[in-house]
Write a protein that holds these residues in place. Sequence first.
Motif, PDB file in Angstrom:
ATOM      1  N   ILE A   1      -5.627  13.592   8.485  1.00 30.75           N
ATOM      2  CA  ILE A   1      -4.965  12.579   7.860  1.00 30.75           C
ATOM      3  C   ILE A   1      -3.527  12.651   8.401  1.00 30.75           C
ATOM      4  N   LYS A   2      -3.138  11.470   8.814  1.00 25.95           N
ATOM      5  CA  LYS A   2      -1.474  11.496   9.093  1.00 25.95           C
ATOM      6  C   LYS A   2      -0.805  10.807   7.813  1.00 25.95           C
ATOM      7  N   TRP A   3      -0.063  11.846   7.138  1.00 25.45           N
ATOM      8  CA  TRP A   3       0.695  11.573   5.593  1.00 25.45           C
ATOM      9  C   TRP A   3       2.365  11.001   5.875  1.00 25.45           C
TER      10      TRP A   3
ATOM     11  N   ILE B   1      -6.944   9.078   9.879  1.00 23.75           N
ATOM     12  CA  ILE B   1      -6.668   7.648   9.354  1.00 23.75           C
ATOM     13  C   ILE B   1      -5.091   8.132   8.722  1.00 23.75           C
ATOM     14  N   TRP B   2      -4.277   6.814   8.651  1.00 25.12           N
ATOM     15  CA  TRP B   2      -2.871   7.154   8.113  1.00 25.12           C
ATOM     16  C   TRP B   2      -2.778   6.700   6.654  1.00 25.12           C
ATOM     17  N   ILE B   3      -2.051   7.333   6.054  1.00 22.44           N
ATOM     18  CA  ILE B   3      -1.470   6.794   4.433  1.00 22.44           C
ATOM     19  C   ILE B   3      -0.095   7.147   4.364  1.00 22.44           C
TER      20      ILE B   3
ATOM     21  N   SER C   1      -3.334   4.605  17.311  1.00 27.68           N
ATOM     22  CA  SER C   1      -3.278   3.325  17.470  1.00 27.68           C
ATOM     23  C   SER C   1      -1.952   2.619  17.226  1.00 27.68           C
ATOM     24  N   TRP C   2      -0.957   3.315  16.644  1.00 31.62           N
ATOM     25  CA  TRP C   2       0.178   2.594  16.446  1.00 31.62           C
ATOM     26  C   TRP C   2       0.897   1.869  17.619  1.00 31.62           C
ATOM     27  N   GLU C   3       1.374   2.515  18.376  1.00 30.86           N
ATOM     28  CA  GLU C   3       2.298   1.645  19.509  1.00 30.86           C
ATOM     29  C   GLU C   3       1.258   0.662  20.517  1.00 30.86           C
TER      30      GLU C   3
ATOM     31  N   CYS D   1       2.252  15.773   9.068  1.00 32.59           N
ATOM     32  CA  CYS D   1       3.219  15.330   8.267  1.00 32.59           C
ATOM     33  C   CYS D   1       4.329  14.713   9.013  1.00 32.59           C
ATOM     34  N   CYS D   2       4.378  13.289   8.537  1.00 29.91           N
ATOM     35  CA  CYS D   2       5.022  12.459   9.456  1.00 29.91           C
ATOM     36  C   CYS D   2       6.294  11.812   8.433  1.00 29.91           C
ATOM     37  N   SER D   3       7.323  11.538   8.947  1.00 35.21           N
ATOM     38  CA  SER D   3       8.376  10.979   7.764  1.00 35.21           C
ATOM     39  C   SER D   3       9.397  10.109   8.744  1.00 35.21           C
ATOM     40  N   SER D   4       8.917   8.781   9.082  1.00 35.86           N
ATOM     41  CA  SER D   4       9.768   7.963  10.066  1.00 35.86           C
ATOM     42  C   SER D   4       9.701   8.848  11.443  1.00 35.86           C
ATOM     43  N   GLY D   5       8.784   9.521  11.723  1.00 40.94           N
ATOM     44  CA  GLY D   5       8.787  10.639  13.029  1.00 40.94           C
ATOM     45  C   GLY D   5       9.141  12.027  11.914  1.00 40.94           C
ATOM     46  N   GLY D   6      10.372  12.382  12.701  1.00 46.22           N
ATOM     47  CA  GLY D   6      10.608  14.217  12.198  1.00 46.22           C
ATOM     48  C   GLY D   6      11.614  14.224  10.911  1.00 46.22           C
TER      49      GLY D   6
ATOM     50  N   ALA E   1      -2.155  -8.199   1.626  1.00 43.71           N
ATOM     51  CA  ALA E   1      -2.584  -7.319   2.994  1.00 43.71           C
ATOM     52  C   ALA E   1      -1.729  -6.766   3.779  1.00 43.71           C
ATOM     53  N   ARG E   2      -1.799  -5.683   4.241  1.00 46.21           N
ATOM     54  CA  ARG E   2      -0.981  -5.097   4.933  1.00 46.21           C
ATOM     55  C   ARG E   2      -0.923  -5.469   6.587  1.00 46.21           C
ATOM     56  N   ASN E   3      -0.410  -6.847   6.928  1.00 43.12           N
ATOM     57  CA  ASN E   3      -0.425  -7.094   8.050  1.00 43.12           C
ATOM     58  C   ASN E   3       1.042  -7.006   8.765  1.00 43.12           C
TER      59      ASN E   3
ATOM     60  N   CYS F   1       5.893   9.019   5.363  1.00 41.25           N
ATOM     61  CA  CYS F   1       6.940   8.973   4.236  1.00 41.25           C
ATOM     62  C   CYS F   1       8.097   8.313   4.727  1.00 41.25           C
ATOM     63  N   ASN F   2       8.242   7.043   4.399  1.00 38.80           N
ATOM     64  CA  ASN F   2       9.132   6.424   5.361  1.00 38.80           C
ATOM     65  C   ASN F   2      10.595   5.943   4.644  1.00 38.80           C
ATOM     66  N   ARG F   3      11.052   6.770   3.675  1.00 36.37           N
ATOM     67  CA  ARG F   3      12.328   6.413   3.116  1.00 36.37           C
ATOM     68  C   ARG F   3      12.968   7.444   2.332  1.00 36.37           C
TER      69      ARG F   3
ATOM     70  N   LEU G   1      -6.330   6.025  13.288  1.00 36.02           N
ATOM     71  CA  LEU G   1      -5.903   4.913  12.864  1.00 36.02           C
ATOM     72  C   LEU G   1      -4.710   4.842  12.088  1.00 36.02           C
ATOM     73  N   ASP G   2      -3.841   4.210  12.647  1.00 35.48           N
ATOM     74  CA  ASP G   2      -2.548   4.262  11.853  1.00 35.48           C
ATOM     75  C   ASP G   2      -2.367   3.099  10.828  1.00 35.48           C
ATOM     76  N   ASP G   3      -1.139   2.742  10.569  1.00 38.13           N
ATOM     77  CA  ASP G   3      -1.115   1.946   9.414  1.00 38.13           C
ATOM     78  C   ASP G   3      -1.642   0.427   9.563  1.00 38.13           C
TER      79      ASP G   3
HETATM   80  C1  GLA Z   1       6.375   5.446  10.805  1.00 34.91           C
HETATM   81  C2  GLA Z   1       5.770   6.430  11.620  1.00 34.91           C
HETATM   82  C3  GLA Z   1       5.167   5.844  12.770  1.00 34.91           C
HETATM   83  C4  GLA Z   1       3.997   4.998  12.310  1.00 34.91           C
HETATM   84  C5  GLA Z   1       4.507   3.829  11.096  1.00 34.91           C
HETATM   85  C6  GLA Z   1       3.366   3.075  10.588  1.00 34.91           C
HETATM   86  O1  GLA Z   1       7.514   4.796  11.499  1.00 34.91           O
HETATM   87  O2  GLA Z   1       6.561   7.416  11.920  1.00 34.91           O
HETATM   88  O3  GLA Z   1       4.393   7.097  13.450  1.00 34.91           O
HETATM   89  O4  GLA Z   1       2.957   5.568  11.505  1.00 34.91           O
HETATM   90  O5  GLA Z   1       5.283   4.397  10.384  1.00 34.91           O
HETATM   91  O6  GLA Z   1       4.004   2.091   9.864  1.00 34.91           O
END
Ligand code: GLA
Length: 748
Positions: free
Chosen positions: A489-491, A423-425, A344-346, A537-542, A385-387, A493-495, A374-376
Amino acid sequence: MKRFILLFTAALFLFPVASQSAPKNKKKDSHVVVAVPEVEAKVIAIETEGVQWLLNVDKFGVLRCYHFGKKISDPAQFRDFTCYRTRHGIEKYGDAAMAYPTVGGRYNNEPALHVKYANGDHNTELYYTGHTVSEKDGVVTTEISLKDYVSLLEVSLVFEAWQKENVIISHSEIKNAGKKSVELLEYASSFMPVRAEKYLLTHFWGHWGYEMNVEHELLGHDRKVIETRIGVSATKLNNPSFMLSLDTEEFSERNGEVIAGALAWSGNFKLCFDRNINCLNISAGINPFASAYKLAAGETFVTPDMIWTWSGNGAGQASRNLHAWARKDGVYGGGSVNPTLLNSWEGAYFNFNAATLIGMIDDAADMGLEMFVLDDGWFGNGEYARNDDKAGLGDWELNTAKLPEGIDYIASHAHDKGLKFGIWIEPEMVNPKSNLANNHPDWVVRSAGREIYTGRNQWLLDLSNPAVQDFVYGVFDRTMQLSDKIDYIKWDCNRVVNSFGSDWQADQDRFFVEYVQGYYKVLRRIREKYPKTIIQCCSSGGSRVDYGQLAFHNEVWASDNTDAVSRSNIQYGTSLIYPASIMGSHVSIVPNHQTKSTTPLKFRFDMACTGRLGMELQPKDLNAEERAFADQCIKAYKQYRDLVFNGDLYRLVAPEEGRYSLMYVSPDKRRAVVFIFKLDYESREIHRTLKLDGLAPGLRYKVNELNAKKSSWWGNDDSWTGDFLMNGGFNPHFYHRYDSSVFYLEAE
Ligand code: GLA
């Protein structure tokens, strides 16, 4: 006078007279050299069906490595192998091709191990004490025991030789068998001396949306270090893996000797290539940066696995060895086919309600996709709320204003439509604007008195703390309870780590190592309870693409950059070390959200089909013709995707050539799929021949172009022998930049 006596007494006190009359009472020098028992010289052969790693024990018990490469028929011939320095007996503990060198003795190069003892001594000299060999299910395990006879430190080198896959995995176990605690200042997993005339190093660099760029570099003398110090999202800037082409200045897919290596560690890593006069020493392991590891008496430190392979037929075979092992052992659930999906993200970002998601699910089902993710944006309430990305991370309760119907309602709808549901976490993170940050400031990675920097408006939780490990496990577990229909589950990790510090750790030097160990502990617990859930495993992508986390995850989100041209680079680079089965690869809308460029839908589909196909858009943004084309591509993909997941990869042309081409061949060589992408424009008068690879020369293949109105090859829909296709008969023709073709081959 009085004053003089006083001064004289003080001088006597400070410089006792006795010390000046030493010659008379000279103490005997207490320096006693501890004897090291001699042993029988031998060769320990660690071998697979095609690769040999030969370790040589000399009579002093020094363990050296003289060969890693092609199998030699009688490895015992290496028993008396010597070189100039060892021949002259000046090299008892020296620098000639040591198998696991330590700081100590005559060794002054990059060490595998550096220990500081309680008395301040920095010397360790390891001698062979014995080894064992065992075999189970096609894997031969050799354990070599080494000991320092002065400090009593023990090191065990463990090698797993994967017979059919030609992969050897090695790590070390360091035991403090002395009485006082010691400090590990360097503690590599594995060490490899290589001898060649030229060393061409291939490694990977990048950043967000620009991962896994391939760089080739001829090594000169001295040290080349590839490392990270960012703690988590550790592969954002580079990857703990490499290829090394020997005796050549050119990277070749098909020819020459190549050694490949990958470290199974999701945190700070260090790969060091130390070229000295006679060889190139490669050491690989955890980066000891800010991580001197104190080992109490009796404690053992187990280092992460280093995965090695060797190929005599260029980089292509090295990749295929790694991929074969990854399918069997390196990737969780390796060998199985993961579902196509709509994410759902983009297509929706944070702006959705149940109707939006239901609509996407219906469209995904219509197009023949197999899962909806279902992403973020589904959690956090009230002011948190995560808007958008400014609040809510940490508060993993359903956002009841956005989705009053609940997750089960959405997941059930997906299941009713025959789709799986994901679902995303992002459980390791917390927004300062969250209940979690208010309630548990002590769980945040921070340094006393210093500003806690945010990255994407978020802080990092201290996963080295067992209470945080329980919390993170709980996030996964509670999310799974939102519905019994959660399959994936899409796990995220963005930092990365900034101003590192742990309120919980008494010894801050443990933070970086124990964060990663904590991460694995949580994943192990999750896998015990949820063995079947597909986890991405996602972390801002790769930014977390490594074989450490892959032992628990089925796939990765290779990049947030969904532009098919960018993806040719990212996926090509990733494929050198990791199999296509792990690469989540999605078709998105144009202009692309990251690069703003526009490519044809066919080009985007063909590229996404080289990995695990998905879509990442609002299907309603496609017109009827595009929808029909999507149906066609998804259907075709299902016909050959077992090859993408479990076939052998042959890279034909690298994207840097202005074209990108690759093919997957079934293990029995009866089926194959070939992809060709035109990245740069060149004259339509150019007819390039593509030499296919990996086919059986004598088999006749029926060739059928997929996803095309008009075929790009004159020989389409006919049958051709493997040797014809591999030796000059196959020359599909392209007119425009971003033309692409997919050919399906099946033996008659
Ligand atoms: C990161 C992920 C994206 C998406 C967003 C959601 O950037 O890499 O695929 O899930 O977070 O906030």
